[in-house]
Design a protein around this motif. Structure first.
Motif, PDB file in Angstrom:
ATOM      1  N   GLN A   1       3.840   1.550  -1.120  1.00  0.00           N
ATOM      2  CA  GLN A   1       4.252   1.702  -2.785  1.00  0.00           C
ATOM      3  C   GLN A   1       3.246   2.417  -3.523  1.00  0.00           C
ATOM      4  OE1 GLN A   1       6.037  -1.972  -4.183  1.00  0.00           O
ATOM      5  NE2 GLN A   1       8.049  -1.689  -3.598  1.00  0.00           N
ATOM      6  N   GLU A   2       2.054   1.861  -3.390  1.00  0.00           N
ATOM      7  CA  GLU A   2       1.008   2.382  -4.131  1.00  0.00           C
ATOM      8  C   GLU A   2       0.819   3.607  -4.193  1.00  0.00           C
ATOM      9  OE1 GLU A   2      -3.879   2.115  -4.983  1.00  0.00           O
ATOM     10  OE2 GLU A   2      -2.883   0.640  -3.669  1.00  0.00           O
ATOM     11  N   LYS A   3       0.848   4.193  -2.781  1.00  0.00           N
ATOM     12  CA  LYS A   3       0.519   5.487  -2.479  1.00  0.00           C
ATOM     13  C   LYS A   3       1.758   6.733  -2.942  1.00  0.00           C
ATOM     14  CE  LYS A   3      -3.410   4.881  -0.818  1.00  0.00           C
ATOM     15  NZ  LYS A   3      -4.638   5.277  -1.569  1.00  0.00           N
TER      16      LYS A   3
ATOM     17  N   LYS B   1      -3.473  -4.235  -9.441  1.00  0.00           N
ATOM     18  CA  LYS B   1      -2.302  -3.590  -9.161  1.00  0.00           C
ATOM     19  C   LYS B   1      -1.626  -2.879 -10.162  1.00  0.00           C
ATOM     20  CE  LYS B   1       2.339  -3.451  -6.521  1.00  0.00           C
ATOM     21  NZ  LYS B   1       2.008  -2.519  -5.838  1.00  0.00           N
ATOM     22  N   ASN B   2      -1.657  -1.566 -10.337  1.00  0.00           N
ATOM     23  CA  ASN B   2      -0.860  -0.723 -11.378  1.00  0.00           C
ATOM     24  C   ASN B   2       0.456  -0.438 -10.938  1.00  0.00           C
ATOM     25  OD1 ASN B   2      -0.666   0.484 -13.644  1.00  0.00           O
ATOM     26  ND2 ASN B   2      -1.667   2.428 -12.984  1.00  0.00           N
ATOM     27  N   LEU B   3       1.412  -1.115 -11.564  1.00  0.00           N
ATOM     28  CA  LEU B   3       2.631  -0.835 -11.324  1.00  0.00           C
ATOM     29  C   LEU B   3       3.223   0.324 -12.108  1.00  0.00           C
ATOM     30  CD1 LEU B   3       4.556  -4.318 -11.259  1.00  0.00           C
ATOM     31  CD2 LEU B   3       3.889  -2.976  -9.271  1.00  0.00           C
ATOM     32  N   THR B   4       4.034   1.354 -11.286  1.00  0.00           N
ATOM     33  CA  THR B   4       4.647   2.559 -11.965  1.00  0.00           C
ATOM     34  C   THR B   4       5.876   2.128 -12.267  1.00  0.00           C
ATOM     35  OG1 THR B   4       3.306   3.921 -10.494  1.00  0.00           O
ATOM     36  CG2 THR B   4       5.197   4.871 -11.768  1.00  0.00           C
TER      37      THR B   4
ATOM     38  N   ARG C   1      -8.311  -2.150  -0.625  1.00  0.00           N
ATOM     39  CA  ARG C   1      -6.636  -2.390  -1.365  1.00  0.00           C
ATOM     40  C   ARG C   1      -5.680  -3.125  -0.387  1.00  0.00           C
ATOM     41  NH1 ARG C   1      -6.733  -2.012  -6.047  1.00  0.00           N
ATOM     42  NH2 ARG C   1      -4.364  -1.488  -6.104  1.00  0.00           N
TER      43      ARG C   1
ATOM     44  N   ARG D   1       4.717   5.762  -4.830  1.00  0.00           N
ATOM     45  CA  ARG D   1       5.770   5.572  -5.990  1.00  0.00           C
ATOM     46  C   ARG D   1       5.481   6.419  -7.146  1.00  0.00           C
ATOM     47  NH1 ARG D   1       6.689  -0.640  -8.849  1.00  0.00           N
ATOM     48  NH2 ARG D   1       8.390   0.029 -10.055  1.00  0.00           N
TER      49      ARG D   1
ATOM     50  N   TYR E   1      -4.091  -6.758  -1.586  1.00  0.00           N
ATOM     51  CA  TYR E   1      -2.887  -7.185  -1.782  1.00  0.00           C
ATOM     52  C   TYR E   1      -2.425  -8.409  -0.913  1.00  0.00           C
ATOM     53  CZ  TYR E   1      -1.469  -2.484  -3.505  1.00  0.00           C
ATOM     54  OH  TYR E   1      -1.510  -1.160  -4.323  1.00  0.00           O
TER      55      TYR E   1
ATOM     56  N   LEU F   1       0.687  -1.412  -0.068  1.00  0.00           N
ATOM     57  CA  LEU F   1      -0.041   0.066   0.007  1.00  0.00           C
ATOM     58  C   LEU F   1       0.872   1.440  -0.040  1.00  0.00           C
ATOM     59  CD1 LEU F   1      -2.985   1.109   0.227  1.00  0.00           C
ATOM     60  CD2 LEU F   1      -2.621   1.037   2.790  1.00  0.00           C
TER      61      LEU F   1
END
Length: 556
Positions: free
Chosen positions: A53-55, A475-478, A457, A57, A461, A51
Motif C-alpha cells: 500500500q505504501e509503495k 505511516k503516512n496514509l494517502t 519499513r 497507493r 509495520y 508495504l
C-alpha cells in the motif's frame, strides 16, 4: 456440525472479556487447530501488504479499486443474470448462476468453518464502498472466486468460437476478461480487504468451479430437464441439505446469509426452467427452456421495455414477499419450536424470543431494496465517497487484535523475566500455538534480504500490528479528499494495569459496527424470496412478456 450457541445477552460485555481463547471456546478442536495453523500466515503477510500500500497507493488507484470492486459483488452479477435469460442466452445464464452459487456457498462455507480474520488493521488501511464487507471473515476471497470463475468460463467460450471467428475482437474480449479477473484480485490486496492466501485460495476455487461446470454442466442440466418430478425434487432437497450443514461461525458473520440467498436462486432456477421447458413458450429446437429472442425482429425499444418490466417485477416480488413472510412465518416457527422441530442457528433469534420483526433495510448483500437504489447510484456517481478506515472493524478483527497484542505482551514480559503477580496478562492455556518470528517482533523472513530502509519499513509495520491504533510518525496514509476516514492517531502504549487493559478492550469493541439482530425466519424467507426471483427470471417473466405483447409470439 459445530455446537449451537445462543447470542450473548450483552455482546459488548462478552466481547470485552474474551480475546484469543474466544475461538478455542466456540469452535470444535479440529476447526480451532486448523485455524491456529493458518493464523500465522495472516500475520506474516500483513506487513508486506502494508508495504505494498505504501509503495503504490494513490488517490486515483483508491478510486479505481474501490469502484471496480463492485464488479465482483453478488449484486452486480444478480442484476445482469436475468437479462441473459431474457435475451436468449440460457446456457450461459444457467452456467453463470451455478458457478456463482458454488463460489458464494463454497467460500462462505470455508469462511465460517475456519473463521480467519482479514489482514490486520493497522497497519493496513481498508478501502471499501461496502459497510458490511468488514463484518465477514477474510479467507477465502469471494470476489476472487466469482471473478475467476466467470472470466475463465467466458474465455473458454470465446476460444471455442475463435475457431470459427479469428477476429481481433475475439482476442480483445479474451484479454479484457483476463484483465477483469486480475484487476479484481489485485484490488482486494490493494484495498487491504484480503491477503495473498485469501485471493490465491479464492482464485483456485473459482478455476475449479469453472472446470467442474464445463465437465458436468450439461449432464446436470439434462438431469433437471428429464421431465421427472422426482429428479427436480431430489435436486431441491440436496440444496436444502447444503443450507443446513453450513458451519456455524464463532462470530456474527453474514457469510451464511449470502449462501442461503444463492441456494434459493439455484432452487428457483431449476424449478422455473423445468416448468418453462414444458410450456409451449420455450424454444423447442434450442437449449432447454430457452426464451425466444431476436433483437432484429423485436427492435431495441421493445427489448429495453421488456427488460425494465422484468426488473420491476422482480423488485415488486421482493418488496411484497419479504414483509408478508415476516408476518406469516413467526407464529409457525413458534409452533415448531414448541414441538422441538426447529433448527436454531447461532446469532439468529428464535421466534419465541420476539413478538414482531422490526423494519430494517440492510439485510441483503445480493439484491438491495428499491429504497437503497438512489444511495447506491449516488455512490457510483461519486466513487471517492468511500470509507478509508484503520483499526478493527468487526468482532473477528477485534478478537484477533487482542490475541496478537496479548502474545506480543507475553513475549515482552518473558524477555524481561517479569510476570504480573496475578497472571492477568498471560494468555489462556487453551491456546498454545507455535510462535513464529513475526510474533516475537523479530525481523520477518526475507526482510534481511531487502535494502535497509525497506526492511525497516516492514519491521515498523509489524510493530503496529495488534495495537488497535496507528502511529502517524511511522505511516503516512494517502487519503483522498472526500473520503470518510476513521483513523485512530495516537501512539500505542501497552496498558500498565488490568483495569487499563479491560478499558482498552471495551473501547475497541465500542467502536465496532454492531451487527443487527437476525431472526430465525430470515433463512426460510431468503430461500423463498430468492427462489421466487429466480423462477420469475426464467419462467414467470418470459411468460408475462408473451401475455403483454413483449415476446416473440412463439407458441408451439
Amino acid at each position: 456440525m459445530s455446537p449451537i450457541h445462543d447470542p450473548p445477552k450483552d455482546p459488548r460485555l462478552d466481547a470485552g472479556n474474551k480475546d484469543h481463547d474466544h475461538y478455542a471456546q466456540r469452535l470444535p478442536k479440529w476447526r480451532n487447530a486448523l485455524r491456529n495453523c493458518l493464523i500465522p500466515i495472516v500475520r506474516w503477510e500483513t506487513p508486506w501488504l502494508a508495504l505494498l500500500q505504501e509503495k503504490v497507493r494513490s488517490p486515483a488507484l483508491d478510486s479505481y479499486f474501490a469502484y471496480t470492486a463492485n464488479l465482483g459483488t453478488h449484486t452486480f452479477f444478480m442484476v445482469f443474470l436475468p437479462i441473459q435469460f431474457w435475451c436468449g442466452y440460457t446456457s450461459i445464464g444457467r452456467a453463470s448462476v451455478f458457478m456463482l452459487a458454488a463460489g458464494v456457498y463454497g467460500t462462505g462455507f470455508l469462511k465460517d468453518m475456519v473463521c480467519l480474520p482479514r489482514p490486520l488493521s493497522p497497519p493496513l488501511a481498508r478501502i471499501s464502498m461496502s459497510g458490511s464487507a468488514a463484518l465477514e471473515y477474510g479467507f477465502p476471497s469471494s470476489h476472487s472466486a466469482n471473478a475467476v470463475s466467470v472470466a475463465f468460463y467466458a474465455i473458454y467460450m470465446l476460444r471455442q468460437s475463435a475457431e470459427e471467428d479469428s477476429s481481433n475482437v475475439n482476442s480483445a474480449l479474451q484479454a479484457l476478461f483476463y484483465f477483469y479477473a486480475l484487476s479484481i484480485i489485485a484490488g482486494r490486496l490493494y484495498c487491504g480487504m484480503h491477503g495473498f492466501l485469501d485471493v490465491l485460495v479464492g482464485s483456485a476455487m473459482g478455476a475449479l468451479i469453472t472446470a467442474f461446470q464445463l465437465v458436468c454442466g450439461d449432464w446436470m442440466d439434462s438431469w433437471v430437464f428429464s421431465g421427472s418430478y422426482w429428479d427436480i425434487l431430489v435436486a431441491t432437497l440436496v440444496i436444502c441439505v447444503l443450507v443446513r450443514v453450513h458451519p456455524e461461525p464463532a462470530d456474527d458473520c453474514p457469510c451464511y446469509d449470502d449462501s442461503v440467498s444463492f441456494s434459493g436462486v439455484v432452487i428457483g432456477i431449476n424449478l422455473g426452467a423445468w416448468y418453462y421447458a414444458q410450456t409451449g413458450y420455450a424454444l423447442q429446437d434450442a437449449y432447454p427452456s430457452s426464451v425466444p429472442f431476436d433483437l432484429h425482429k423485436m427492435g431495441l425499444l421493445k427489448a429495453t421495455v421488456r427488460i425494465l418490466l422484468g426488473v420491476v417485477v422482480i423488485f415488486v416480488w421482493r418488496a411484497t414477499m419479504k414483509p408478508a413472510l415476516f408476518t406469516i412465518l413467526p407464529p409457525l416457527f413458534r409452533l415448531l419450536e414448541q414441538a422441538r422441530w426447529n433448527m436454531p442457528r447461532a446469532f439468529f433469534l428464535n421466534a419465541s424470543k420476539y413478538k414482531s420483526i422490526q423494519p430494517f433495510a440492510d439485510d441483503d448483500n445480493v439484491i438491495p431494496p428499491v429504497s437503497d437504489l438512489p444511495h447506491m447510484l449516488k455512490n457510483l456517481a461519486h466513487p471517492r465517497k468511500r470509507s478509508v478506515s484503520v483499526g478493527p472493524q468487526s468482532a473477528a478483527d477485534a478478537y484477533e487484535t487482542l490475541a496478537y497484542r496479548n502474545r506480543r505482551r507475553r513475549e515482552s514480559i518473558n524477555s524481561m523475566d517479569g510476570v504480573p503477580e496475578d497472571g492477568t496478562w498471560l494468555p489462556s492455556p487453551a491456546l498454545k500455538p507455535s510462535t513464529p518470528a513475526i510474533e516475537k517482533a523479530e525481523p520477518l523472513l526475507g526482510a534481511s534480504l531487502l535494502p535497509t530502509p525497506m526492511a525497516s519499513r516492514v519491521h515498523s509495520y509489524e510493530q503496529m500490528m495488534g495495537t488497535g491504533q496507528i502511529n502517524f510518525a511511522e505511516k503516512n496514509l494517502t487519503t483522498p479528499p472526500g473520503s470518510d476516514t476513521d483513523v485512530a492517531g495516537d501512539v500505542y502504549r501497552l496498558p500498565q494495569t488490568p483495569t487499563e487493559e479491560e478499558k482498552e478492550k471495551r473501547e475497541i469493541f465500542m467502536k465496532l459496527t454492531k451487527p443487527r439482530v437476525r431472526y430465525d425466519v430470515e433463512v426460510v424467507t431468503k430461500l423463498i424470496v430468492y427462489a421466487g426471483i429466480a423462477w420469475l427470471a426464467v419462467a414467470g417473466n418470459p411468460i408475462l412478456f408473451e401475455w403483454v405483447g413483449l415476446g416473440m409470439g412463439v407458441l408451439s
